[in-house]
Design a protein around this motif. Structure first.
Motif, PDB file in Angstrom:
ATOM      1  N   GLY A   1     -14.420   9.803  27.599  1.00  0.00           N
ATOM      2  CA  GLY A   1     -13.228   9.404  26.852  1.00  0.00           C
ATOM      3  C   GLY A   1     -13.272   7.983  26.324  1.00  0.00           C
ATOM      4  N   ARG A   2     -14.466   7.364  26.310  1.00  0.00           N
ATOM      5  CA  ARG A   2     -14.542   5.971  25.859  1.00  0.00           C
ATOM      6  C   ARG A   2     -14.178   5.840  24.386  1.00  0.00           C
ATOM      7  N   LEU A   3     -14.785   6.671  23.543  1.00  0.00           N
ATOM      8  CA  LEU A   3     -14.527   6.562  22.112  1.00  0.00           C
ATOM      9  C   LEU A   3     -13.076   6.885  21.781  1.00  0.00           C
ATOM     10  N   ARG A   4     -12.516   7.878  22.442  1.00  0.00           N
ATOM     11  CA  ARG A   4     -11.118   8.214  22.217  1.00  0.00           C
ATOM     12  C   ARG A   4     -10.216   7.061  22.652  1.00  0.00           C
ATOM     13  N   ALA A   5     -10.540   6.425  23.759  1.00  0.00           N
ATOM     14  CA  ALA A   5      -9.744   5.294  24.216  1.00  0.00           C
ATOM     15  C   ALA A   5      -9.857   4.125  23.239  1.00  0.00           C
ATOM     16  N   GLN A   6     -11.061   3.877  22.696  1.00  0.00           N
ATOM     17  CA  GLN A   6     -11.222   2.812  21.711  1.00  0.00           C
ATOM     18  C   GLN A   6     -10.405   3.087  20.456  1.00  0.00           C
ATOM     19  N   ALA A   7     -10.361   4.348  20.031  1.00  0.00           N
ATOM     20  CA  ALA A   7      -9.549   4.699  18.865  1.00  0.00           C
ATOM     21  C   ALA A   7      -8.065   4.507  19.154  1.00  0.00           C
ATOM     22  N   ASP A   8      -7.630   4.852  20.371  1.00  0.00           N
ATOM     23  CA  ASP A   8      -6.219   4.641  20.731  1.00  0.00           C
ATOM     24  C   ASP A   8      -5.873   3.161  20.783  1.00  0.00           C
ATOM     25  N   VAL A   9      -6.812   2.350  21.281  1.00  0.00           N
ATOM     26  CA  VAL A   9      -6.581   0.905  21.299  1.00  0.00           C
ATOM     27  C   VAL A   9      -6.426   0.375  19.877  1.00  0.00           C
ATOM     28  N   ALA A  10      -7.309   0.834  18.967  1.00  0.00           N
ATOM     29  CA  ALA A  10      -7.228   0.394  17.574  1.00  0.00           C
ATOM     30  C   ALA A  10      -5.923   0.849  16.931  1.00  0.00           C
ATOM     31  N   ALA A  11      -5.459   2.063  17.265  1.00  0.00           N
ATOM     32  CA  ALA A  11      -4.196   2.550  16.705  1.00  0.00           C
ATOM     33  C   ALA A  11      -3.020   1.719  17.208  1.00  0.00           C
ATOM     34  N   ALA A  12      -3.041   1.371  18.496  1.00  0.00           N
ATOM     35  CA  ALA A  12      -1.958   0.551  19.040  1.00  0.00           C
ATOM     36  C   ALA A  12      -1.943  -0.835  18.396  1.00  0.00           C
ATOM     37  N   ARG A  13      -3.113  -1.405  18.158  1.00  0.00           N
ATOM     38  CA  ARG A  13      -3.172  -2.717  17.516  1.00  0.00           C
ATOM     39  C   ARG A  13      -2.725  -2.627  16.058  1.00  0.00           C
ATOM     40  N   ARG A  14      -3.040  -1.502  15.404  1.00  0.00           N
ATOM     41  CA  ARG A  14      -2.548  -1.310  14.037  1.00  0.00           C
ATOM     42  C   ARG A  14      -1.022  -1.275  14.012  1.00  0.00           C
ATOM     43  N   ASP A  15      -0.424  -0.574  14.992  1.00  0.00           N
ATOM     44  CA  ASP A  15       1.032  -0.524  15.059  1.00  0.00           C
ATOM     45  C   ASP A  15       1.618  -1.908  15.328  1.00  0.00           C
ATOM     46  N   GLN A  16       0.973  -2.676  16.198  1.00  0.00           N
ATOM     47  CA  GLN A  16       1.454  -4.032  16.462  1.00  0.00           C
ATOM     48  C   GLN A  16       1.416  -4.880  15.191  1.00  0.00           C
ATOM     49  N   ALA A  17       0.328  -4.745  14.422  1.00  0.00           N
ATOM     50  CA  ALA A  17       0.222  -5.502  13.172  1.00  0.00           C
ATOM     51  C   ALA A  17       1.301  -5.077  12.182  1.00  0.00           C
ATOM     52  N   ALA A  18       1.651  -3.791  12.177  1.00  0.00           N
ATOM     53  CA  ALA A  18       2.702  -3.319  11.266  1.00  0.00           C
ATOM     54  C   ALA A  18       4.047  -3.929  11.622  1.00  0.00           C
ATOM     55  N   TYR A  19       4.374  -3.933  12.909  1.00  0.00           N
ATOM     56  CA  TYR A  19       5.644  -4.518  13.317  1.00  0.00           C
ATOM     57  C   TYR A  19       5.647  -6.033  13.134  1.00  0.00           C
ATOM     58  N   ALA A  20       4.496  -6.671  13.326  1.00  0.00           N
ATOM     59  CA  ALA A  20       4.407  -8.110  13.080  1.00  0.00           C
ATOM     60  C   ALA A  20       4.633  -8.422  11.606  1.00  0.00           C
ATOM     61  N   TYR A  21       4.137  -7.553  10.731  1.00  0.00           N
ATOM     62  CA  TYR A  21       4.356  -7.732   9.300  1.00  0.00           C
ATOM     63  C   TYR A  21       5.835  -7.583   8.944  1.00  0.00           C
ATOM     64  N   GLN A  22       6.463  -6.605   9.580  1.00  0.00           N
ATOM     65  CA  GLN A  22       7.893  -6.420   9.358  1.00  0.00           C
ATOM     66  C   GLN A  22       8.678  -7.641   9.822  1.00  0.00           C
ATOM     67  N   ARG A  23       8.309  -8.163  10.976  1.00  0.00           N
ATOM     68  CA  ARG A  23       9.011  -9.335  11.491  1.00  0.00           C
ATOM     69  C   ARG A  23       8.787 -10.545  10.583  1.00  0.00           C
ATOM     70  N   ALA A  24       7.564 -10.703  10.061  1.00  0.00           N
ATOM     71  CA  ALA A  24       7.280 -11.833   9.171  1.00  0.00           C
ATOM     72  C   ALA A  24       8.155 -11.771   7.920  1.00  0.00           C
ATOM     73  N   ALA A  25       8.344 -10.573   7.376  1.00  0.00           N
ATOM     74  CA  ALA A  25       9.180 -10.433   6.185  1.00  0.00           C
ATOM     75  C   ALA A  25      10.647 -10.735   6.502  1.00  0.00           C
ATOM     76  N   LEU A  26      11.135 -10.219   7.626  1.00  0.00           N
ATOM     77  CA  LEU A  26      12.516 -10.488   8.004  1.00  0.00           C
ATOM     78  C   LEU A  26      12.730 -11.971   8.297  1.00  0.00           C
ATOM     79  N   THR A  27      11.733 -12.604   8.912  1.00  0.00           N
ATOM     80  CA  THR A  27      11.822 -14.036   9.163  1.00  0.00           C
ATOM     81  C   THR A  27      11.887 -14.819   7.860  1.00  0.00           C
ATOM     82  N   ALA A  28      11.142 -14.361   6.862  1.00  0.00           N
ATOM     83  CA  ALA A  28      11.181 -15.020   5.557  1.00  0.00           C
ATOM     84  C   ALA A  28      12.576 -14.949   4.954  1.00  0.00           C
ATOM     85  N   PHE A  29      13.220 -13.777   5.046  1.00  0.00           N
ATOM     86  CA  PHE A  29      14.590 -13.655   4.549  1.00  0.00           C
ATOM     87  C   PHE A  29      15.515 -14.657   5.248  1.00  0.00           C
TER      88      PHE A  29
END
Length: 460
Positions: free
Chosen positions: A338-366
């Motif tokens: 399950g190493r490769l599957r776990a690495q893909a899940d880690v990458a997906a979680a980091r992608r989600d974190q980056a998405a929410y960070a982007y949302q927060r950056a835009a709201l902070t700009a407002f």
């Protein structure tokens, strides 16, 4: 109106839910004129600080941008990301290696006579990963986006340094003015103490007024070293921003002569796209998305081509022998725990974190834009009201002083007027500094201000 315009201008890529749907390219993209072919993103060099009309402030910001350690650190991170991009690109190129292993032994002739034999086999090997499923290609794109994100982080630091220097300089000029007011008030208190002592010595008044005047003089006296300490600390803080040792900071225009930059009646929402922190968050999101694609591609079979060619040289051979080989390999993971599957899940979680960070950056700009506009407007209104209060209290002090000298009123009336005037003057200085600082915050909120051609009908 501005808040609605800003909300309509930026489309947030993150949405509610455990897995936001991320597009291949983020929605917020700086204008084409903001990028340059050399670096991908233009540095913050709009020189918005010149709008305050103080050459000394301009020189301080210029020195800070050239010598601030935080900017050097951010530039080093850009070089690190650039090296990472070169490394990712190198993974997609063929690898070539050479070797020449040697051997030593004995050979036996047809007549049974042994003899020493030496041999060598120079060999040239090449291998190439076909990358059929885009694992290396997506990793390369992720590194490129990471490089742009690091450049956005560098420009964010540059903008923050320029804004901090400007705000600190405004605060320093406000402290200078507070120190001048404290010294002027102390001189007035000294004159009041002299009059109270003379009146007490002649028996015209009791010692109560003398002690009250002396207490008020001592209370004002402690304001001078307090302001001097604040000035020294502010100068030292600006010195650190300049990348220099603590020391005196040159002065330019006084606080009340610093120009208030005109603010356009309608700031275009597209200016928010120039914010380097938004660009950084966008590219971090793109990098995380590409990394997820690379992690998913790693679960697919890997196809590689290999080849080798060389010659065999030996004292036991009359002529060299040429050898070569050409082949391919397919390596597919069957079981990895399950190493490769776990690495893909880690990458997906980091992608989600980056998405929410982007949302927060835009709201902070407002929020930062709205806060800065409100600060400019409300602090200006407060300064006008405080100026009127200061003038009224100054007139009241003159009347109270005249009545006290003429013997028509007690010292307490003059003392109250003096205290009120000092408080009003110090509060007015702070309000004026807050208004100028709000202009700095507004420039920073818009990613470095705006150009004349960006807006129309500027109004003070």
């Amino acid at each position: 109106m501005l808040r609605l315009a800003l909300a309509a201008a930026l489309t947030l890529t993150a949405c509610a839910g455990p897995r936001p749907d991320i597009p291949r390219t983020a929605a917020v993209t700086p204008p084409a004129g903001w990028r340059t072919p050399a670096t991908g993103i233009a540095p913050i060099d709009a020189r918005w600080w010149t709008a305050f009309g103080d050459p000394v402030l301009t020189d301080l910001v210029t020195r800070a941008l050239a010598a601030n350690p935080d900017i050097f650190t951010a530039a080093a991170r850009v070089e690190e990301a650039r090296a990472g991009l070169r490394l990712a690109r190198a993974q997609r190129t063929p690898t070539l290696s050479a070797g020449a292993p040697g051997t030593a032994g004995q050979s036996v002739s047809p007549f049974g006579t042994p003899s020493d034999a030496f041999g060598a086999q120079p060999l040239l090997q090449a291998s190439y990963d076909l990358d059929l499923f885009g694992r290396l290609r997506q990793a390369n794109r992720a590194a490129a986006a990471q490089l742009l994100a690091s450049e956005g982080a560098r420009d964010t630091v540059r903008l923050a340094v320029a804004s901090t220097v400007a705000s600190s300089y405004i605060g320093l000029r406000a402290l200078d003015l507070r120190l001048a007011v404290a010294r002027q008030t102390l001189a007035a208190r000294a004159e009041g103490l002299r009059i109270a002592r003379r009146r007490a010595e002649t028996g015209y008044t009791s010692n109560l007024e003398l002690h009250q005047a002396e207490a008020e003089y001592r209370a004002t006296e402690q304001l001078v070293p307090q302001a001097e300490l604040a000035v020294a600390r502010s100068e030292n803080a600006i010195g650190v921003l300049l990348g220099a040792n603590p020391g005196p900071i040159p002065r330019g225009l006084p606080l009340d002569r610093l120009a208030a930059p005109p603010i356009p009646a309608g700031l275009p929402a597209d200016l928010l796209r120039r914010r380097p922190d938004l660009f950084q968050a966008e590219q971090a999101l793109v990098a995380a998305d590409r990394t997820l694609d690379s992690a998913r591609a790693a679960m697919m079979p890997n196809v590689a081509l290999t080849g080798s060619a060389g010659i065999v040289l030996s004292t036991a051979l009359a002529d060299p022998i040429g050898v070569f080989s050409l082949g391919g390999s397919i390596l597919s993971p069957l079981f990895d725990g399950g190493r490769l599957r776990a690495q893909a899940d880690v990458a997906a979680a980091r992608r989600d974190q980056a998405a929410y960070a982007y949302q927060r950056a835009a709201l902070t700009a407002f929020r930062e834009v709205d806060d800065a506009l409100a600060g400019v407007r409300r602090s200006g209104e407060q300064a006008v009201a405080l100026a009127g209060q200061r003038d009224a209290l100054a007139a009241a002090l003159r009347t109270a002083s005249n009545r006290y000298r003429a013997g028509y009123s007690g010292y307490l009336d003059q003392l109250d007027a003096q205290r009120g005037l000092l408080t009003a003057e110090l509060t007015l200085i702070q309000a004026r500094a807050d208004r100028l600082t709000a202009y700095v915050a507004l420039y920073q909120a818009f990613g470095g201000g705006w150009r004349r051609e960006d807006v129309k009908n500027p109004s003070p």
